[in-house]
Structures are given as structure tokens and as C-alpha cells.
Motif scaffolding. Structure first.
Motif, PDB file in Angstrom:
ATOM      1  N   PRO A  74       3.011  11.104  -4.793  1.00 63.21           N
ATOM      2  CA  PRO A  74       2.192  11.745  -3.856  1.00 63.21           C
ATOM      3  C   PRO A  74       2.374  10.964  -2.595  1.00 63.21           C
ATOM      4  O   PRO A  74       2.683   9.796  -2.485  1.00 63.21           O
ATOM      5  CB  PRO A  74       0.787  11.469  -4.125  1.00 63.21           C
ATOM      6  N   ARG A  75       2.360  11.777  -1.422  1.00 67.46           N
ATOM      7  CA  ARG A  75       2.462  11.309   0.039  1.00 67.46           C
ATOM      8  C   ARG A  75       1.303  10.328   0.456  1.00 67.46           C
ATOM      9  O   ARG A  75       1.599   9.075   0.954  1.00 67.46           O
ATOM     10  CB  ARG A  75       2.901  12.446   0.938  1.00 67.46           C
ATOM     11  N   VAL A  76       0.188  10.874   0.117  1.00 69.71           N
ATOM     12  CA  VAL A  76      -1.068  10.223   0.729  1.00 69.71           C
ATOM     13  C   VAL A  76      -2.150  10.415  -0.488  1.00 69.71           C
ATOM     14  O   VAL A  76      -2.044  10.824  -1.271  1.00 69.71           O
ATOM     15  CB  VAL A  76      -1.677  10.662   2.059  1.00 69.71           C
ATOM     16  N   GLY A  77      -3.335   9.469  -0.036  1.00 72.03           N
ATOM     17  CA  GLY A  77      -4.499   9.615  -0.835  1.00 72.03           C
ATOM     18  C   GLY A  77      -4.736   8.885  -2.065  1.00 72.03           C
ATOM     19  O   GLY A  77      -3.733   8.047  -2.005  1.00 72.03           O
ATOM     20  N   TRP A  78      -5.841   8.735  -2.398  1.00 69.29           N
ATOM     21  CA  TRP A  78      -6.159   7.692  -3.468  1.00 69.29           C
ATOM     22  C   TRP A  78      -6.985   8.479  -4.472  1.00 69.29           C
ATOM     23  O   TRP A  78      -7.965   8.964  -4.189  1.00 69.29           O
ATOM     24  CB  TRP A  78      -6.945   6.582  -2.515  1.00 69.29           C
TER      25      TRP A  78
END
Lengths: 539, 316
Positions: free
Chosen positions: B163-167
């Protein structure tokens, strides 16, 4: 030995550069003149969905900011700052129908005015309840109006200056009396003042209400991790039917529009809000395969001129000759090429070319000789002037500095570390000569009126500028229900602006919401906020 | 016991000085919580009133000691900016992200760098040593924002592997957690691998020239066994020191990687709070980071004595 150690550094850097060049979506370098970007207000890439709406699924939107607080009493939401999230939870009493170009009831059943638009009657729908089971009635609406008016934040200042009183006529009717004629008053009810919170929840939860909202909108809070993501779930008892989507997620992505674009293309999000011209340009191409809505704003980027505030009563801009010299020295096309790779939307009018209020009154034009003459006419002025700019806009600042110095100014360009510092200097302390400032104002009449009223329509504003003709034109604009009459008032303002030079616009800005083609029926309203109540995802 | 008490006193003094210094510096910071809260459409009077309400007009010293008093009661306060969360809980969430990233990155870095260092040290200036040296210097010369962007371009945009971003937190599923953590962890690990490899390789080369190693070789013990069981332990002091410093440093300073991947860690918490002038959060976060530094370094001191009994005897 040395050769072996130095070589990999160069190789690694070269490989990294080549990989980056090969993999990233490049934009034209500053020296290459890009094609002018043609963007029009309104939807783009919309295609009719085949088949009926289907229920189910989850939609994720990625935003650079996100909602700070769910308490509408203290907030001024917009599409870029929590407006979509709050609207999903609360709905709004009215909304702006972008297709029809007028305000229509939404959570309210109807809204009507007396003949001179000084008294407005809001009738609520029967049987609507908050998600905690309490009634969405006139008492609840008045409770919220009262909280907002007393908050000292959000829309309280505007509310106090416009609204004389609000009373309940019966359990589902609220009558609002204004201090002035305002044909677009429903605008205010399409914003945070029209987002009605459950009085019971507000009283029960106290300070924590802002994190645990209860509304009667199409969605309800499921889980919120501020700064990370917000998950909303469908409200099964929504007055207009349960939303098709099971859940709606707002993902915070703070790295900028390129990261939003990457996440969009990688499939992590299905929609986003974009403001970077080059990326807007990418998405708006018919071949991009995306749908969405573009809003061109007026006075997007401004070179604010201090006309004489209490903090700087003797600022250079107090002299009309200095202001005219500045206006004539600015070449917006050059700023566009040098600072924005030719992808921005240059213009010196207070209305964008796409605006419904655009008119044939004069705007500023670049004329270096005229600028020098105006500067020579500014008796007693030594040419020294300070320019405040956001550090992120150094290239545009450098260009403006060079243009001013080319006609004889001696510019002291000072970067400010953050936008809050710029707001502090310009809006609060009003201690500046020149400042590069973002002033995006859309065409929508209610928002246009309130924005211009705050910025230059009232005495004691951040420009230190007041003009009776402009103030009257704004007041008449608010009172008029007729578009032609409104346009005439805006033309008066444009003419007076060109005559008196309170500030110099140099760019219009574009704001875009974009989503995948298989997402349907998202409605766009005031302040670029989105209504997901009828949104659905096709298989 | 006496030494331990002295150490604790020393740590408390360091933390006090850090908190005092940070609090003093907040007056020089950009940002204004009143602007962050009210936005840009209010009157100057509204901002002034809110500043007063937030206690920002009180003298700095008075604010500091009020805050310190609350800290001693275990209360780090409330965020000044909406949604006005509890600072302890904010820091708790951010700390969990940062410590996970740091530990995973260091584990990855150790898994790569220990074998690499051993291979390099086995034949100094040999082909493998030179290749490893060239590679680590190459990696070292690439800053994390560049390596992160390259990884994004390759593994996210082109191959769609991550994924590009996020947690996603561990409590929401270990698999998803590791999936979201992978790319940032690799980016951070790339920063550490060259240092770990160079440090351990240098110490191993020196250790392998010691008499006890020559003696083991003379007895015919296999090279791999000497490397792992005899040379590695006495060669790991510098590595442990660097490891400790890296762990402490990573907790608060992975802001570039956190920003790049939009991760809600300590670095991003401090930076975003600083831009808003959110003093209570900055104070709490800096205090926690300082505590990590001193505790981890105390832990490193303790590790020395575990690895080398001679240090334990000197200490006693």
C-alpha cells in the motif's frame, strides 16, 4: 581501492535517478512552456451507470487534512477541512444544488422567505430522529443555533452580524429574522450552522462530544483515529432511506497531492480531493478514466497590499501610486511559467474567466513603464517594501520580488515558516506591507458574499481598506434575488477594485474532487463538500 | 546498587533539563494554537480571547511548573487543538507505531548486516568484501526520502505489492499490520544496514587477528564455527552501542519516512503539533523521546556487562 568506493556512490545515485525518472509521472520542467490548461467549472468524466444502484461495499476517500472536530458549533467546515465527514454525520438543513445554481432544502422539508428576504421560515420533516432516538425538531435546531452563536468560533461572528433572532413557531417550524436583506441566507444553513447535533448527546458527552458525534445524517460514527482515518457506517434509519454504501472511510494522507495520486492509482483509495494544477490537468483529461468535479475559484492567490492598518499606519501601500506601481509590475504569465511550470491559471481579475460573475470591466495589466511612473509619483517613498511569503512558495515569491525590483522597488522578501504564521501576521496582527496569501472564493453567491464581506466589505479588515461603493455593491448583491442584478453589482466591485487597487490577484486556483468510474451518484455542494447519501459502487 | 541509584538520578536530571529546554524553546516555535483552532475567518479579538482561555498569556515559567506538577501526577494534559485528545493516549498510539517500525527495521537490518559483515570479514579486501563495501557505501549515500520514493515508484506504483500510505495496528490484524509496515521498515532498514555492516565488519576483522582465534584455527576448527561462536560475541560491542543509539534515535526521528508513508508515529506527531503550536503535545512527546534515549542507553550499558563478564566484575 578509491575507485571502487567512489564508483558505487555515483552508480547508486544514477540508478536512483533513472528509476525515479522511469517510474514517476513527470511534469514539464520549468523551462518548458506547458500547454495552457483549460478547465471548466463543473463535473467531468461522468458516465451514466448501467443498471440500478446496488447496496453494499465500502468507499475510501483520501484527504490531505481531515476533520478536526465533530462539534459544528465551533467549526467552519469545507470540502478540504472536514466538511464531507461532518455532512455525512449530520446532513445540512439546506444544500446548494450546483446544477440548478440555487439553495434547496435537505434535512429541512422547506425553507421560504418573506418578500424582502429578512425573515426565513424553516420547516422540518416529520418523524426524523437523531441516531440516539431523540427528535430532530425545532427545539434541537434552536439549541444548536444558540450553542454556535455563543461559541465565539466557527460561524458565530457572521451569525451575530446577520441574524437578529431565531424562534420556534411550533415543534417543526423555526423562524429566523435577519438584520439585513439576504436572498442567499440558506447558504448559512448549508454550512456548519445547518448541521444539527443531538442536544441530548451534546449535554451527556460534554467536552468529548467533538469526538463522539450524534446526528441524523446518512452515516454514523464507527471508528475514528484522528490524523489516521475515520470510518463511518450507514444510518439504517436515515430519513431518505438507508445509504447504499455499508461504510465510508476517510483516510488522512498528509504528504501532498502526489501521494494522494499514488494512493489513488495503487488502489488504496477510491476518491480524493486535489488542488495541484499539474495533477488536476492529468485527471481532467477524458482519457484519465476518472470522474469528478472541478471548482475554479476566484482570487485564488493574492498579493495582499496593506492599505494602512493600525499596526502599520505608514505602510507604503497607503499611497495609491505605490499600489498602482505594484499592480503594473506584476506579470502573471511569467509567474505561471517560472513557479508553476505553466500549469497554473494566471489572471489579475477578482473573478476567474470561468466565473459566472466575470465581466468586461478592466483588470490589471503588466506595464513596467507605467509601474516606474507610478513609483516616481509616490512622493517621499524610498522604494523599500517588505514581502511576506509562505516558505513553500519560494519560487513564486522570487519571481514577484524580481518583478518588483525591476521597476524600482527594493524588496525585503521574508519567508514565514507556516500558514498559521502567515495568518498571524496578516489577519490577526495585520503587520505586513505585502503578503502572498491564498484567497480562494467560489462563484456560489452565499459563500462569495460572506467571503468578500469579511475580507474587504467591512471596515477594520486585514487590508486596512474600505470603500463605500464596494460595501454598497456587496450589500445590494446580497439583497438581490436576480442573477443579472447580482452580476451588475459584481461588475461595480471589479471596476472599483481596478480603480483603487486594494490588492493584486495573480492566480485563480482549481479544486478538484475525483473518484473512480465505478463510483456513482456522489453529489457536490457548497464549499466542495460531498453528499454520499446516494453514492454506490457498481460491480 | 549505589551505581544504579546514581544512574537513575542522572537520568532524572537529564529529563528535567530536556523538558525545561523544550518548554523554553516553545516560545520561539512557529504556529499558533488559536489560529489552528479558529481557522482564518475570525476577528483578532476572538484569537486574543482564545489565547487567554488556553493560558498562553501566562508567564512561561508559571506554565512550565504547572505542567511539571501535572506530569508528576501522571497527567500529560490535553491537546490544545481539536479534537482535544488526551496527550498520554495520543503519545501512546504514536509511540506504538514508532517503536514497531524501529524494532522491525533494526531486526531487518541485523538480519542482513550480520551475515554480510561476516562474509566481508572472512577475507578482508577480497572480492566479496569489496562488493559488500561498494554496495553499503552506495546505499549509505542515498537519503531515506530518495530510497523511499524509489521503493514507492517500484513496489507500489509499478508492481502494486504494497500500500502507498496508511497504517493498520497490530490489534486489527497482524497480517495487515505487517503488510502496511513492510515498505517503511525496508526504507528505514536501508539506512541502518550500511552502518551496522561497516561497524561489525571492522570489529570482526580485528577480532579474527586475536591469538585465541589463531589458536582455534590451528586446532582445525571450521571457519564458520570460529566466526559465529568465538569472534562474533567479542566483536559486537560497537554494534550494540550503535544499535542502542539507532533505536533511541529512530523513535523520534523517522519523520521523513513517517511523512512519506503518512504514518502516525512520534515524528509526525511532533512535527504536526509544532506547526500548530500545540505545546502540550510537544512537551509530552519530547519528554517520552528523552526518556527513551536515556533508558535505552542505560540498557546498552547493562548489555555490555552481560556480554563481557570483565565489565561486570569491574562494576562490582
Amino acid at each position: 581501492m578509491r575507485k571502487i568506493r567512489l564508483l558505487p556512490v555515483g552508480v547508486a545515485a544514477t540508478v536512483a535517478a533513472l528509476v525515479m525518472m522511469g517510474c514517476s509521472n513527470t511534469t514539464a520542467p520549468a523551462s518548458v512552456k506547458a500547454d495552457p490548461l483549460k478547465v471548466e467549472n463543473g463535473p467531468f468524466g461522468m458516465t451514466a451507470a448501467s443498471g440500478d444502484p446496488v447496496s453494499g461495499g465500502s468507499l475510501t476517500f483520501g484527504y490531505g487534512g481531515g476533520i478536526a472536530s465533530f462539534d459544528p458549533a465551533s467549526q467552519q467546515y469545507s470540502g478540504t477541512s472536514g466538511g464531507d465527514e461532518a455532512r455525512a454525520v449530520y446532513g445540512t438543513l439546506t444544500e446548494y444544488d450546483t446544477k440548478a445554481g440555487k439553495y434547496v432544502p435537505s434535512m429541512a422539508d422547506s425553507i421560504s422567505a418573506n418578500d424582502d428576504f429578512t425573515e426565513w421560515t424553516v420547516v422540518l420533516r416529520d418523524g426524523v430522529e437523531f441516531t440516539d432516538g431523540t427528535p430532530y425538531d425545532a427545539d434541537a435546531v434552536l439549541f444548536n443555533f444558540d450553542r454556535m452563536a455563543k461559541s465565539g468560533a466557527g460561524f458565530s461572528g457572521l451569525w451575530a452580524s446577520v441574524v437578529k433572532k431565531a424562534v420556534a413557531k411550533d415543534a417543526k417550524t423555526v423562524v429566523i429574522t435577519l438584520k439585513q436583506k439576504w436572498a442567499d441566507f440558506p447558504y448559512l444553513l448549508s454550512q456548519a450552522p445547518g448541521m444539527i447535533a443531538s442536544p441530548k448527546a451534546v449535554k451527556d458527552e460534554g467536552e468529548s462530544y467533538q469526538r463522539e458525534p450524534v446526528g441524523a445524517g446518512p452515516f454514523m460514527l464507527d471508528k475514528w483515529t484522528p490524523g489516521q482515518n475515520l470510518v463511518l457506517k450507514a444510518n439504517p434509519d436515515y430519513w431518505d432511506g438507508k445509504p447504499y454504501l455499508d461504510s465510508l472511510t476517510f483516510q488522512t494522507i498528509t504528504t501532498g497531492d502526489q501521494a494522494l495520486k499514488d494512493a489513488f492509482q495503487a488502489g488504496g483509495i477510491q476518491g480524493s480531493l486535489i488542488g495541484t494544477p499539474a495533477i488536476v490537468k492529468d485527471y481532467i483529461q477524458p482519457s484519465s478514466g476518472y470522474s469528478g468535479y472541478v471548482r475554479m475559484t476566484n482570487t485564488g492567490s493574492m498579493l495582499l497590499i496593506n492599505n494602512g492598518t493600525p499596526s502599520r499606519p505608514d505602510t507604503p501601500g497607503k499611497d495609491i501610486n505605490v499600489r498602482e506601481a505594484i499592480a503594473s509590475a506584476i506579470n502573471t504569465d511569467v509567474i505561471n511559467q517560472r513557479a508553476f511550470d505553466g500549469n497554473a491559471f494566471p489572471g489579475t481579475g477578482i473573478f476567474s474567466a470561468e466565473s459566472q460573475w466575470a465581466n468586461d470591466k478592466p483588470t490589471f495589466t503588466y506595464d513596467a513603464e507605467a509601474a516606474k511612473k507610478h513609483l516616481a509619483d509616490a512622493k517621499g517613498f524610498d522604494g523599500k517594501i517588505e514581502l511576506l511569503y509562505p516558505s513553500a512558495q519560494a519560487e513564486a515569491a522570487l519571481t514577484i520580488e524580481a518583478q518588483l525590483e525591476a521597476v524600482g522597488f527594493k524588496v525585503d522578501a521574508k519567508p514565514v515558516q507556516s500558514i498559521t504564521d502567515l495568518i498571524n501576521a496578516v489577519l490577526i496582527k495585520r503587520d505586513y506591507d505585502l503578503a502572498m496569501y491564498g484567497w480562494p472564493v467560489p462563484d456560489e453567491p452565499g459563500e462569495l458574499y460572506t467571503s468578500y464581506l469579511e475580507r474587504f466589505g467591512r471596515k477594520d479588515n486585514q487590508l486596512g481598506y474600505y470603500n463605500e461603493t464596494i460595501a454598497k455593491a456587496l450589500s445590494d448583491f446580497a439583497a438581490a434575488d436576480d442573477t443579472a442584478e447580482k452580476a451588475a453589482q459584481m461588475a461595480t466591485i471589479q471596476a472599483e477594485w481596478a480603480e483603487t487597487v486594494p490588492a493584486v490577484p495573480y492566480n485563480t486556483t482549481a479544486q478538484m474532487v475525483v473518484w473512480n468510474k465505478n463510483v456513482h451518484d456522489i453529489e457536490v455542494s457548497s464549499r466542495l463538500t460531498l453528499d454520499f447519501s446516494k453514492a454506490w459502487i457498481s460491480k | 546498587m549505589k551505581a544504579a541509584a546514581g544512574k537513575v538520578a542522572q537520568l532524572l536530571v537529564v529529563m528535567f533539563l530536556v523538558s525545561l529546554g523544550t518548554f523554553s524553546l516553545t516560545s520561539l516555535m512557529p504556529g499558533d494554537p488559536a489560529v489552528a483552532i479558529l481557522g482564518d475567518n475570525q476577528s483578532p479579538e476572538a484569537y486574543a480571547e482564545l489565547r487567554d482561555k488556553l493560558g498562553l498569556n501566562e508567564p512561561l515559567v508559571e506554565r512550565y511548573f504547572t505542567w511539571l506538577g501535572h506530569v508528576f501526577q501522571g497527567d500529560l494534559g490535553t491537546s490544545m487543538v481539536p479534537p482535544n485528545e488526551d496527550v498520554t493516549s495520543l503519545i501512546g498510539s504514536a509511540f506504538a507505531v514508532s517503536i514497531e517500525l524501529a524494532v522491525l527495521a533494526l531486526v531487518v537490518a541485523l538480519v542482513v548486516s550480520i551475515p554480510l559483515a561476516m562474509i566481508s570479514a572472512r577475507r578482508p579486501d577480497g572480492l566479496l568484501d569489496r562488493a559488500a563495501s561498494a554496495t553499503t557505501f552506495g546505499i549509505m549515500s542515498v537519503p531515506s526520502f530518495v530510497s523511499g520514493l524509489v521503493l514507492i515508484a517500484l513496489l507500489v506504483n509499478q508492481l502494486h505489492l504494497f500500500p502507498r500510505v496508511g497504517w493498520v495496528g497490530v490489534t486489527d490484524g497482524l497480517g495487515q499490520n505487517l503488510y502496511h509496515a513492510a515498505l517503511p521498515v525496508i526504507t528505514i532498514a536501508l539506512l541502518e544496514i550500511p552502518t551496522f555492516t561497516r561497524v561489525l565488519r571492522g570489529d570482526l576483522v580485528r577480532t579474527l587477528q586475536e591469538d585465541f582465534v589463531l589458536s582455534a584455527r590451528a586446532k582445525g576448527m571450521p571457519a564458520w564455527r570460529i566466526m559465529i561462536f568465538d569472534a562474533f560475541r567479542p566483536s559486537s560491542y560497537s554494534l550494540i552501542t550503535v544499535l542502542g543509539l539507532s533505536l533511541a534515535q529512530l523513535i523520534g526521528s523517522t519523520v521523513i519516512v513517517e511523512t512519506l508513508f503518512s504514518l502516525p508515529g512520534m515524528g509526525r506527531l511532533v512535527v504536526s503539533s509544532a506547526s500548530q503550536g500545540n505545546i502540550t503535545v510537544i512537551q509530552g512527546a519530547v519528554l517520552v523521546i528523552a526518556a527513551c534515549y536515556v533508558l535505552i542507553n542505560a540498557g546498552v550499558d547493562l548489555m555490555y556487562s552481560v556480554i563481557d563478564p570483565r565489565i561486570r566484575r569491574v562494576g562490582a
